[in-house]
Design a protein around this motif. Structure first.
Motif, PDB file in Angstrom:
ATOM      1  N   LYS A  71       0.827  -1.208   0.000  1.00 43.45           N
ATOM      2  CA  LYS A  71       0.000   0.000   0.000  1.00 43.45           C
ATOM      3  C   LYS A  71       0.858   1.254   0.000  1.00 43.45           C
ATOM      4  O   LYS A  71       0.601   2.207  -0.744  1.00 43.45           O
ATOM      5  CB  LYS A  71      -0.926   0.013   1.222  1.00 43.45           C
ATOM      6  CG  LYS A  71      -2.009  -1.041   1.208  1.00 43.45           C
ATOM      7  CD  LYS A  71      -2.845  -0.944   2.474  1.00 43.45           C
ATOM      8  CE  LYS A  71      -3.914  -2.031   2.510  1.00 43.45           C
ATOM      9  NZ  LYS A  71      -4.698  -1.985   3.770  1.00 43.45           N
ATOM     10  N   LEU A  72       1.882   1.242   0.837  1.00 40.61           N
ATOM     11  CA  LEU A  72       2.744   2.419   0.961  1.00 40.61           C
ATOM     12  C   LEU A  72       3.497   2.691  -0.334  1.00 40.61           C
ATOM     13  O   LEU A  72       3.630   3.847  -0.756  1.00 40.61           O
ATOM     14  CB  LEU A  72       3.731   2.227   2.112  1.00 40.61           C
ATOM     15  CG  LEU A  72       3.374   2.827   3.474  1.00 40.61           C
ATOM     16  CD1 LEU A  72       3.337   4.340   3.424  1.00 40.61           C
ATOM     17  CD2 LEU A  72       2.059   2.286   3.998  1.00 40.61           C
ATOM     18  N   LEU A  73       3.999   1.630  -0.986  1.00 36.68           N
ATOM     19  CA  LEU A  73       4.744   1.821  -2.229  1.00 36.68           C
ATOM     20  C   LEU A  73       3.825   2.349  -3.329  1.00 36.68           C
ATOM     21  O   LEU A  73       4.205   3.239  -4.102  1.00 36.68           O
ATOM     22  CB  LEU A  73       5.406   0.518  -2.675  1.00 36.68           C
ATOM     23  CG  LEU A  73       6.249   0.604  -3.950  1.00 36.68           C
ATOM     24  CD1 LEU A  73       7.299   1.707  -3.834  1.00 36.68           C
ATOM     25  CD2 LEU A  73       6.926  -0.736  -4.248  1.00 36.68           C
ATOM     26  N   MET A  74       2.610   1.819  -3.400  1.00 35.17           N
ATOM     27  CA  MET A  74       1.666   2.298  -4.411  1.00 35.17           C
ATOM     28  C   MET A  74       1.303   3.763  -4.161  1.00 35.17           C
ATOM     29  O   MET A  74       1.187   4.559  -5.102  1.00 35.17           O
ATOM     30  CB  MET A  74       0.416   1.418  -4.419  1.00 35.17           C
ATOM     31  CG  MET A  74       0.685  -0.005  -4.909  1.00 35.17           C
ATOM     32  SD  MET A  74      -0.729  -1.116  -4.772  1.00 35.17           S
ATOM     33  CE  MET A  74      -1.774  -0.533  -6.100  1.00 35.17           C
ATOM     34  N   ILE A  75       1.157   4.141  -2.895  1.00 38.53           N
ATOM     35  CA  ILE A  75       0.887   5.540  -2.554  1.00 38.53           C
ATOM     36  C   ILE A  75       2.080   6.421  -2.930  1.00 38.53           C
ATOM     37  O   ILE A  75       1.916   7.515  -3.490  1.00 38.53           O
ATOM     38  CB  ILE A  75       0.570   5.687  -1.043  1.00 38.53           C
ATOM     39  CG1 ILE A  75      -0.791   5.051  -0.725  1.00 38.53           C
ATOM     40  CG2 ILE A  75       0.581   7.145  -0.609  1.00 38.53           C
ATOM     41  CD1 ILE A  75      -1.101   4.965   0.756  1.00 38.53           C
ATOM     42  N   ALA A  76       3.293   5.934  -2.631  1.00 39.74           N
ATOM     43  CA  ALA A  76       4.503   6.699  -2.954  1.00 39.74           C
ATOM     44  C   ALA A  76       4.621   6.921  -4.457  1.00 39.74           C
ATOM     45  O   ALA A  76       4.918   8.040  -4.911  1.00 39.74           O
ATOM     46  CB  ALA A  76       5.741   5.972  -2.419  1.00 39.74           C
ATOM     47  N   VAL A  77       4.393   5.863  -5.239  1.00 42.30           N
ATOM     48  CA  VAL A  77       4.470   5.980  -6.701  1.00 42.30           C
ATOM     49  C   VAL A  77       3.390   6.937  -7.212  1.00 42.30           C
ATOM     50  O   VAL A  77       3.632   7.749  -8.117  1.00 42.30           O
ATOM     51  CB  VAL A  77       4.334   4.599  -7.372  1.00 42.30           C
ATOM     52  CG1 VAL A  77       4.222   4.744  -8.887  1.00 42.30           C
ATOM     53  CG2 VAL A  77       5.511   3.712  -7.019  1.00 42.30           C
ATOM     54  N   ALA A  78       2.183   6.839  -6.627  1.00 44.20           N
ATOM     55  CA  ALA A  78       1.088   7.732  -7.030  1.00 44.20           C
ATOM     56  C   ALA A  78       1.434   9.191  -6.729  1.00 44.20           C
ATOM     57  O   ALA A  78       1.191  10.080  -7.563  1.00 44.20           O
ATOM     58  CB  ALA A  78      -0.198   7.335  -6.307  1.00 44.20           C
ATOM     59  N   LEU A  79       2.012   9.445  -5.557  1.00 42.28           N
ATOM     60  CA  LEU A  79       2.420  10.802  -5.204  1.00 42.28           C
ATOM     61  C   LEU A  79       3.481  11.331  -6.169  1.00 42.28           C
ATOM     62  O   LEU A  79       3.422  12.481  -6.610  1.00 42.28           O
ATOM     63  CB  LEU A  79       2.967  10.842  -3.775  1.00 42.28           C
ATOM     64  CG  LEU A  79       1.957  10.914  -2.635  1.00 42.28           C
ATOM     65  CD1 LEU A  79       2.662  10.724  -1.287  1.00 42.28           C
ATOM     66  CD2 LEU A  79       1.223  12.250  -2.661  1.00 42.28           C
ATOM     67  N   PHE A  80       4.443  10.479  -6.484  1.00 46.84           N
ATOM     68  CA  PHE A  80       5.498  10.861  -7.416  1.00 46.84           C
ATOM     69  C   PHE A  80       4.913  11.183  -8.793  1.00 46.84           C
ATOM     70  O   PHE A  80       5.312  12.164  -9.436  1.00 46.84           O
ATOM     71  CB  PHE A  80       6.526   9.730  -7.532  1.00 46.84           C
ATOM     72  CG  PHE A  80       7.688  10.045  -8.426  1.00 46.84           C
ATOM     73  CD1 PHE A  80       8.799  10.716  -7.930  1.00 46.84           C
ATOM     74  CD2 PHE A  80       7.686   9.678  -9.765  1.00 46.84           C
ATOM     75  CE1 PHE A  80       9.879  11.019  -8.758  1.00 46.84           C
ATOM     76  CE2 PHE A  80       8.754   9.975 -10.595  1.00 46.84           C
ATOM     77  CZ  PHE A  80       9.858  10.642 -10.087  1.00 46.84           C
ATOM     78  N   THR A  81       3.950  10.362  -9.229  1.00 47.48           N
ATOM     79  CA  THR A  81       3.330  10.566 -10.543  1.00 47.48           C
ATOM     80  C   THR A  81       2.504  11.842 -10.580  1.00 47.48           C
ATOM     81  O   THR A  81       2.589  12.627 -11.539  1.00 47.48           O
ATOM     82  CB  THR A  81       2.447   9.355 -10.909  1.00 47.48           C
ATOM     83  OG1 THR A  81       3.219   8.146 -10.820  1.00 47.48           O
ATOM     84  CG2 THR A  81       1.906   9.485 -12.318  1.00 47.48           C
ATOM     85  N   VAL A  82       1.711  12.076  -9.534  1.00 47.34           N
ATOM     86  CA  VAL A  82       0.917  13.317  -9.446  1.00 47.34           C
ATOM     87  C   VAL A  82       1.850  14.531  -9.415  1.00 47.34           C
ATOM     88  O   VAL A  82       1.610  15.539 -10.088  1.00 47.34           O
ATOM     89  CB  VAL A  82       0.016  13.300  -8.193  1.00 47.34           C
ATOM     90  CG1 VAL A  82      -0.614  14.665  -7.959  1.00 47.34           C
ATOM     91  CG2 VAL A  82      -1.069  12.245  -8.336  1.00 47.34           C
ATOM     92  N   GLY A  83       2.925  14.417  -8.625  1.00 44.16           N
ATOM     93  CA  GLY A  83       3.911  15.497  -8.576  1.00 44.16           C
ATOM     94  C   GLY A  83       4.528  15.756  -9.939  1.00 44.16           C
ATOM     95  O   GLY A  83       4.770  16.909 -10.316  1.00 44.16           O
ATOM     96  N   SER A  84       4.765  14.678 -10.705  1.00 42.48           N
ATOM     97  CA  SER A  84       5.332  14.823 -12.051  1.00 42.48           C
ATOM     98  C   SER A  84       4.375  15.558 -12.969  1.00 42.48           C
ATOM     99  O   SER A  84       4.777  16.432 -13.754  1.00 42.48           O
ATOM    100  CB  SER A  84       5.660  13.443 -12.638  1.00 42.48           C
ATOM    101  OG  SER A  84       6.633  12.777 -11.857  1.00 42.48           O
ATOM    102  N   ILE A  85       3.084  15.219 -12.886  1.00 45.22           N
ATOM    103  CA  ILE A  85       2.067  15.899 -13.709  1.00 45.22           C
ATOM    104  C   ILE A  85       2.044  17.391 -13.392  1.00 45.22           C
ATOM    105  O   ILE A  85       2.047  18.245 -14.287  1.00 45.22           O
ATOM    106  CB  ILE A  85       0.674  15.282 -13.470  1.00 45.22           C
ATOM    107  CG1 ILE A  85       0.641  13.832 -13.948  1.00 45.22           C
ATOM    108  CG2 ILE A  85      -0.407  16.093 -14.189  1.00 45.22           C
ATOM    109  CD1 ILE A  85      -0.622  13.082 -13.562  1.00 45.22           C
ATOM    110  N   LEU A  86       2.039  17.708 -12.095  1.00 45.42           N
ATOM    111  CA  LEU A  86       1.994  19.108 -11.675  1.00 45.42           C
ATOM    112  C   LEU A  86       3.259  19.862 -12.098  1.00 45.42           C
ATOM    113  O   LEU A  86       3.187  21.016 -12.521  1.00 45.42           O
ATOM    114  CB  LEU A  86       1.820  19.189 -10.154  1.00 45.42           C
ATOM    115  CG  LEU A  86       0.480  18.663  -9.612  1.00 45.42           C
ATOM    116  CD1 LEU A  86       0.493  18.639  -8.091  1.00 45.42           C
ATOM    117  CD2 LEU A  86      -0.669  19.536 -10.120  1.00 45.42           C
TER     118      LEU A  86
END
Length: 445
Positions: A71-86
């Motif tokens: 769960k934590l890794l998927m959240i971390a990857v999601a945060l990184f991806t959202v940050g990349s979009i922004l």
């Protein structure tokens, strides 16, 4: 293909996007500044990312012991991806810096959690080979990262250095979905007060490495860290579990890796600069010398797991630190006389030691730890490595800048690293031979 292979692919992709981000950004950043302006804020593109991704590493480890790694890794990857979009949508330097912070928030969990999952899924013998794969990814990224950065900037737009992370991030999450964690995780109290004091102290100390007038940041950081220790002594459930410091195996290994990263691990950052300035070597040829470290790293980390079973931890740590010191002594004495091939061979030997010792350190941080703190133990060591590398490179930069010439400055850097490497030899004698049964590690001699 079994589910573990899918998970492994997901972890490989996670490592890939982390490695590419660092190398692509270095190439594209001048173009970004030209388009967005804010040259005075340029360094903060990297500083904010480094700060956030570093101070959150222990927190991810703590949370992974409570809620599981997946769960934590998927959240971390999601945060990184959202940050990349922004980041790709940013239209000012201030916005880009803020969004890089969000990216760093995700990046802080990606590498540590990947290493923790490897420790959960694979035997000691296989972990060395897997770390060799991860090391190869970093080496390849150091070569193709600048090429990709140049391609996006020239053929498309710098924004694609961030948008490229979107499909990669989605693919990572899809590969992680089949992963079923076997361990049962226990939710416990999180000492957010301790994490806040810890985070502020480390932030101030890390900021001191990026600013021209670091004195008050160092003083404030040290005071904050002392306050953190005093508060945590009275805390029933401290942010950093007491067992991490009472366990001889963990304590000696972590201290070793911290000092090791302060010493010769950071010297490679300055080798290309030295070759360019002292030998008038091309950027391409001087950069190619670093492939020696990547090559040696792969040979050193691949057999680490098997060697642990055969020889134990202490002997391998001793050999790795002694060989590093001897090779460092050669660099200190003969750096100005070494040919390109000679330097390549010496750096390959050092790379071998880096690969061996980093693999040993990661495996030891997992095997010496009780199962309920394995995530925290692994992430703490990665955190200490990051701190050691950041501080070590900063100290080396100061030493080089104070040298009468670059050659003298480089020689002084090797002397600094050499002195610290003797400390690592001493510390290697304190590391236990073997992993003990859970709960008995602290009793090992």
């Amino acid at each position: 293909m079994n589910k573990n292979k899918y998970v492994f692919i997901g972890l490989v992709i996670t490592t890939l996007i982390s490695a590419l981000d660092t190398n692509i950004m270095q190439t594209a950043s001048p173009t970004i500044v030209n388009q967005l302006g804010g040259l005075e804020l340029f360094s903060w593109i990297f500083v904010v990312y480094m700060l956030v991704s570093t101070i959150t590493v222990p927190l991810y480890g703590k949370l992974s012991d409570m809620y599981g790694r997946k769960k934590l890794l998927m959240i971390a990857v999601a945060l990184f991806t959202v940050g990349s979009i922004l980041c790709g949508l940013a239209n000012s330097m201030v916005m880009l810096i803020i969004f890089r912070g969000i990216q760093g928030l995700g990046a802080g969990g990606m590498i540590p959690l990947s290493m923790i999952i490897v420790g959960d899924l694979f035997t000691i013998e296989k972990r060395g080979k897997i770390q060799a794969v991860f090391s190869a990814i970093w080496a390849i990224s150091s070569i193709i990262g600048p090429i990709l950065g140049s391609f996006f900037v020239e053929a498309m737009t710098w924004r694609w250095i961030f948008f490229i992370n979107i499909p990669i991030g989605i693919a990572t999450i899809l590969f992680l979905i089949p992963y079923k964690e076997a361990a049962a995780y226990k939710k416990t109290y999180i000492d957010y007060k301790g994490f806040f004091l810890f985070g502020i102290s480390i932030t101030l100390l890390l900021l001191s490495t990026s600013l021209s007038n670091p004195f008050w940041y160092v003083i404030s950081g040290v005071i904050g860290f002392i306050l953190f220790v005093l508060v945590e002594r009275k805390e029933q459930h401290p942010f950093l579990p007491v067992t991490l410091f009472k366990n001889k195996g963990l304590l000696s290994t972590n201290l070793f890796m911290l000092i090791y990263c302060l010493s010769f691990y950071g010297t490679s950052n300055f080798i290309p600069l030295y070759l360019q300035e002292s030998s008038q070597m091309s950027i391409y040829k001087s950069g190619l010398i670093l492939l020696s470290i990547a090559l040696g790293w792969s040979f050193g980390s691949t057999p680490a797991g098997k060697w642990i079973i055969r020889f134990g931890y202490k002997v391998l740590f001793m050999i790795g630190s002694i060989v590093t010191t001897v090779s460092g002594l050669i660099l200190y004495l003969f750096i100005q006389d070494l040919s390109y091939i000679g330097l390549f061979i010496i750096l390959t030997i050092q790379g071998f030691c880096f690969g061996l010792l980093f693999a040993l350190g990661t495996i030891a941080s997992q095997e010496f730890a009780e199962s309920n703190i394995k995530g925290m133990s692994t992430s703490l060591q990665i955190f200490l490595r990051n701190i050691g590398t950041s501080v070590g490179v900063t100290i080396m930069g100061v030493i080089i800048n104070h040298g009468v010439t670059l050659a003298i400055g480089m020689k002084n850097v090797f002397l600094y690293a050499l002195i610290l490497s003797f400390i690592t030899i001493f510390l290697s004698f304190r590391i236990p031979e073997k992993t003990s049964p859970v709960g008995e590690t602290a009793l090992l001699k």
